[in-house]
Scaffold this active site. Structure first.
Site, short mmCIF file in Angstrom:
data_model
loop_
_atom_site.label_atom_id
_atom_site.label_comp_id
_atom_site.label_asym_id
_atom_site.label_seq_id
_atom_site.Cartn_x
_atom_site.Cartn_y
_atom_site.Cartn_z
CG ASP A 195 -3.58 3.71 -3.30
OD1 ASP A 195 -4.41 2.93 -3.79
OD2 ASP A 195 -3.80 4.42 -2.30
CD GLU A 196 -5.59 -0.81 -1.42
OE1 GLU A 196 -5.32 -1.63 -0.52
OE2 GLU A 196 -6.54 -0.01 -1.35
CG ASP A 231 -2.01 1.02 1.19
OD1 ASP A 231 -2.11 1.71 0.16
OD2 ASP A 231 -2.76 1.12 2.17
#
Length: 368
Positions: A103-104, A8
């Site tokens: 983002d993850e 993350d």
């Protein structure tokens, strides 16, 4: 036994802006729409979070919490570029990569291209590679399944690395506050509190049948995760079927202007999600949960993809007129788009010969 990593990126959008603009470093920054435009926070820097600011918060609320807050317009093309750099690093280790957002992502490194036996060492290498390539930090969670890895990645942010070993899994979940469970939202956590469920230990006392009765089919998932169990595989080919946003209100909304303002904020958030995924869609669904927990949805499918905030908001307001919002107090609003298509895909709808159709459903259950 699987070896799962959840990566993350830390305060991703805001961190990219601070990286690219040295004047923003060390200052409270949010990415999103400005208060005078009734915008919403898409991401907040860690400096901004110290003031209680978080994503999905209305910008006017954020500026009240921090008058010297700096607003930055989102640059999704830049964020996508960085995300592609990070994904390329993941693929050096495994093809089993399941992105959740820009983002993850989950990675299954049980068998990996580097032939490494330690998932922790792989996570450390990935974090170093991300820092070298992007000059950004990421946090990693490592465990035997997706549920535990996801929770672990959020435990020591920013730039954290947390391992939950197999023998620790059940004890770890037992002590975990229920609001920290991934998959348990604010409204569900509040309901669990009313039922006396405050920790994983409390949740574990419930039978599967009782959880299904209380929470529907999701109760089966709650039953398993209360024991640290999650057999969902990392799926690199998962096809997203919908994109949505919703919010529960601390105080029920009773007047139409407040409801419209909340709907405008949700429209902007949904537009940001569509931009992030580089997609649009043809079916908009409005979800309304009244103060008495009655939940309804209203949907409409249109011939042209919904790709701009004004179009989303206009259609959402039309759907709102088909509800009792304003006559009855509202505790939750949600918007979602289905029939998704990528940019450039202009195929005509096959199941809707007329210009539009309306689908009405009514559900008296308590669903989050």
């Amino acid at each position: 036994m699987r070896k799962i990593i959840h990566i993350d990126m830390d305060a991703f959008y805001a961190s990219v802006e601070q990286r690219d603009n040295p004047k923003l470093r060390g200052k409270p920054v949010v990415v999103g729409g400005r208060p005078e435009k009734r915008g919403a926070v898409a991401a907040a820097s860690y400096e901004a979070r110290r003031f209680g600011i978080h994503s999905a918060m209305p910008s006017r609320t954020a500026i009240q919490k921090c008058p010297h807050l700096i607003f930055v317009t989102p640059r999704f093309d830049v964020y996508r570029g960085v995300s592609e750099q990070v994904r390329a690093i993941f693929l050096q280790y495994t093809d089993l990569v399941e992105p959740l957002a820009l983002d993850e992502a989950y990675l299954d490194v049980t068998e990996n291209k580097q032939g490494k036996s330690s998932a922790t060492l792989i996570a450390q290498e990935i974090k170093r590679a991300i820092a070298q390539k992007t000059h950004l930090t990421a946090s990693a969670g490592i465990s035997i399944n997706k549920f535990l890895a996801k929770i672990a990645s959020g435990m020591n942010k920013p730039d954290g690395l947390t391992l939950i070993r197999p023998e620790q899994a059940e004890a770890f979940v037992t002590e975990l506050p229920i609001e920290n469970f991934y998959g348990v939202g604010g409204a569900t956590a509040a309901k669990m509190h009313r039922l006396g469920i405050r920790t994983g230990a409390d949740l574990k006392q419930w039978s599967e049948a009782a959880l299904v009765e209380a929470f529907g089919k999701t109760g089966r998932f709650y039953y398993r995760i209360a024991r640290g169990e999650d057999d969902r595989p990392v799926n690199p080919n998962r096809i997203r079927k919908s994109i949505g946003v919703e919010t529960s209100f601390f105080e029920d909304l009773g007047d139409r202007p407040a409801i419209l303002a909340a709907l405008e904020t949700l429209s902007q958030q949904l537009k940001a999600r569509l931009d992030e995924k580089h997609t649009s869609g043809r079916t908009l669904t409005l979800k309304v949960k009244y103060a008495d927990y009655q939940q309804i949805t209203r949907s409409r499918t249109v011939t042209e993809p919904l790709a701009d905030r004004e179009g989303i908001l206009g259609l959402a307001i039309e759907l709102l007129t088909l509800t009792e919002a304003g006559e009855k107090k509202v505790r939750l609003l949600g918007l979602s788009i289905t029939n998704l298509e990528q940019e450039g895909d202009r195929a005509q709808p096959t199941a809707c010969p007329q210009e539009t159709y309306i689908q009405l459903t009514l559900n008296f259950g308590v669903v989050d």
